[in-house]
Design a protein around this motif. Structure first.
Motif, PDB file in Angstrom:
ATOM      1  N   LEU A  44       0.849  -1.181   0.000  1.00 15.28           N
ATOM      2  CA  LEU A  44       0.000   0.000   0.000  1.00 15.28           C
ATOM      3  C   LEU A  44       0.887   1.234   0.000  1.00 15.28           C
ATOM      4  O   LEU A  44       1.883   1.283   0.722  1.00 15.28           O
ATOM      5  CB  LEU A  44      -0.904   0.014   1.228  1.00 15.28           C
ATOM      6  CG  LEU A  44      -1.700  -1.259   1.501  1.00 15.28           C
ATOM      7  CD1 LEU A  44      -2.542  -1.091   2.763  1.00 15.28           C
ATOM      8  CD2 LEU A  44      -2.571  -1.630   0.325  1.00 15.28           C
ATOM      9  N   CYS A  45       0.500   2.215  -0.790  1.00 14.81           N
ATOM     10  CA  CYS A  45       1.270   3.455  -0.899  1.00 14.81           C
ATOM     11  C   CYS A  45       0.433   4.586  -0.326  1.00 14.81           C
ATOM     12  O   CYS A  45      -0.626   4.924  -0.878  1.00 14.81           O
ATOM     13  CB  CYS A  45       1.620   3.735  -2.360  1.00 14.81           C
ATOM     14  SG  CYS A  45       2.348   2.325  -3.214  1.00 14.81           S
ATOM     15  N   PHE A  46       0.910   5.141   0.771  1.00 12.13           N
ATOM     16  CA  PHE A  46       0.179   6.193   1.460  1.00 12.13           C
ATOM     17  C   PHE A  46       0.857   7.546   1.273  1.00 12.13           C
ATOM     18  O   PHE A  46       2.076   7.657   1.401  1.00 12.13           O
ATOM     19  CB  PHE A  46       0.110   5.909   2.965  1.00 12.13           C
ATOM     20  CG  PHE A  46      -0.916   4.881   3.336  1.00 12.13           C
ATOM     21  CD1 PHE A  46      -2.208   5.262   3.658  1.00 12.13           C
ATOM     22  CD2 PHE A  46      -0.592   3.535   3.361  1.00 12.13           C
ATOM     23  CE1 PHE A  46      -3.155   4.325   4.007  1.00 12.13           C
ATOM     24  CE2 PHE A  46      -1.526   2.576   3.710  1.00 12.13           C
ATOM     25  CZ  PHE A  46      -2.812   2.966   4.030  1.00 12.13           C
ATOM     26  N   GLU A  47       0.063   8.539   0.996  1.00 16.05           N
ATOM     27  CA  GLU A  47       0.494   9.938   1.031  1.00 16.05           C
ATOM     28  C   GLU A  47      -0.248  10.543   2.214  1.00 16.05           C
ATOM     29  O   GLU A  47      -1.484  10.625   2.198  1.00 16.05           O
ATOM     30  CB  GLU A  47       0.148  10.664  -0.276  1.00 16.05           C
ATOM     31  CG  GLU A  47       0.592  12.098  -0.309  1.00 16.05           C
ATOM     32  CD  GLU A  47       2.112  12.271  -0.213  1.00 16.05           C
ATOM     33  OE1 GLU A  47       2.519  13.327   0.312  1.00 16.05           O
ATOM     34  OE2 GLU A  47       2.882  11.391  -0.644  1.00 16.05           O
ATOM     35  N   LYS A  48       0.510  10.889   3.230  1.00 16.24           N
ATOM     36  CA  LYS A  48      -0.057  11.271   4.524  1.00 16.24           C
ATOM     37  C   LYS A  48      -0.925  10.102   4.992  1.00 16.24           C
ATOM     38  O   LYS A  48      -0.451   9.001   5.126  1.00 16.24           O
ATOM     39  CB  LYS A  48      -0.770  12.600   4.433  1.00 16.24           C
ATOM     40  CG  LYS A  48       0.191  13.722   4.042  1.00 16.24           C
ATOM     41  CD  LYS A  48      -0.437  15.076   4.152  1.00 16.24           C
ATOM     42  CE  LYS A  48       0.585  16.154   3.990  1.00 16.24           C
ATOM     43  NZ  LYS A  48       0.893  16.560   2.660  1.00 16.24           N
ATOM     44  N   ASP A  49      -2.209  10.299   5.218  1.00 15.10           N
ATOM     45  CA  ASP A  49      -3.056   9.194   5.690  1.00 15.10           C
ATOM     46  C   ASP A  49      -3.954   8.633   4.591  1.00 15.10           C
ATOM     47  O   ASP A  49      -4.863   7.864   4.867  1.00 15.10           O
ATOM     48  CB  ASP A  49      -3.893   9.647   6.885  1.00 15.10           C
ATOM     49  CG  ASP A  49      -4.842  10.785   6.534  1.00 15.10           C
ATOM     50  OD1 ASP A  49      -4.690  11.387   5.458  1.00 15.10           O
ATOM     51  OD2 ASP A  49      -5.751  11.052   7.342  1.00 15.10           O
ATOM     52  N   GLN A  50      -3.681   8.991   3.341  1.00 14.66           N
ATOM     53  CA  GLN A  50      -4.505   8.546   2.223  1.00 14.66           C
ATOM     54  C   GLN A  50      -3.836   7.410   1.441  1.00 14.66           C
ATOM     55  O   GLN A  50      -2.681   7.543   1.028  1.00 14.66           O
ATOM     56  CB  GLN A  50      -4.758   9.708   1.257  1.00 14.66           C
ATOM     57  CG  GLN A  50      -5.607  10.826   1.827  1.00 14.66           C
ATOM     58  CD  GLN A  50      -7.045  10.391   2.021  1.00 14.66           C
ATOM     59  OE1 GLN A  50      -7.658   9.827   1.129  1.00 14.66           O
ATOM     60  NE2 GLN A  50      -7.559  10.639   3.214  1.00 14.66           N
ATOM     61  N   LEU A  51      -4.585   6.321   1.227  1.00  9.91           N
ATOM     62  CA  LEU A  51      -4.105   5.254   0.358  1.00  9.91           C
ATOM     63  C   LEU A  51      -4.259   5.748  -1.081  1.00  9.91           C
ATOM     64  O   LEU A  51      -5.370   5.981  -1.537  1.00  9.91           O
ATOM     65  CB  LEU A  51      -4.914   3.982   0.580  1.00  9.91           C
ATOM     66  CG  LEU A  51      -4.612   2.819  -0.366  1.00  9.91           C
ATOM     67  CD1 LEU A  51      -3.155   2.392  -0.275  1.00  9.91           C
ATOM     68  CD2 LEU A  51      -5.543   1.649  -0.072  1.00  9.91           C
ATOM     69  N   VAL A  52      -3.137   5.921  -1.770  1.00  4.67           N
ATOM     70  CA  VAL A  52      -3.184   6.503  -3.112  1.00  4.67           C
ATOM     71  C   VAL A  52      -2.807   5.516  -4.215  1.00  4.67           C
ATOM     72  O   VAL A  52      -3.257   5.655  -5.349  1.00  4.67           O
ATOM     73  CB  VAL A  52      -2.326   7.787  -3.212  1.00  4.67           C
ATOM     74  CG1 VAL A  52      -2.903   8.882  -2.310  1.00  4.67           C
ATOM     75  CG2 VAL A  52      -0.869   7.528  -2.885  1.00  4.67           C
TER      76      VAL A  52
END
Length: 152
Positions: free
Chosen positions: A43-51
């Motif tokens: 899983l790739c997260f930017e801040k707390d968002q799964l992007v």
């Protein structure tokens, strides 16, 4: 951007992942349903968002793309449709080599197949350092160009 191995605590993130176009991939929740033990979901997260989402596969399917036993197959790479065109895919793929070496120290390369019609993905992979092997594979969604990324 953080690359994090999947575990059940992220199931809500997976359930909320959205794809407008599934011409070349599938929803992560579908991929994870019956995934073999050789699948290593990331899983790739930017801040707390799964992007972004992808699988690193150590199984026999990789031999459709390479004879290299010390390699992984990158599969099912996608960006959540609510987060496209923001550079997240590029950022995730640029972090991939260090992540893969740390997680799989004996691996020396990553291979992938990208549909010949998926020009945006081809451009993305080339921009982050994947090299076209000039070989193809007839995959479940059509002819795939085979790309590789050295981890050495």
């Amino acid at each position: 951007m953080k690359l994090i191995p999947y575990n059940r605590s992220f199931q809500t993130n997976i359930e909320n992942y959205h794809l407008n176009d599934m011409s070349y991939t599938a929803l992560p929740k579908e991929i994870l349903k019956d995934s073999p033990e050789t699948f290593f979901p990331v899983l790739c997260f930017e801040k707390d968002q799964l992007v972004c989402f992808f699988i690193l596969d150590s199984g026999k399917d990789k031999f459709n793309y390479t004879n290299d036993t010390d390699s992984l197959l990158l599969r099912a790479f996608s960006t959540d449709s609510f987060h496209t065109k923001k550079g997240f895919a590029t950022s995730a793929l640029k972090k991939l080599p260090a992540f893969a070496k740390r997680t799989f120290p004996s691996v020396n390369g990553i291979y992938l197949g990208v549909n010949v019609k998926n020009e945006l993905a081809i451009h993305l992979y080339e921009n982050v350092g994947f090299k076209d092997t000039k070989r193809t594979f007839n995959g479940p969604k059509g002819i795939q160009r085979i790309f590789t990324l050295s981890l050495q």
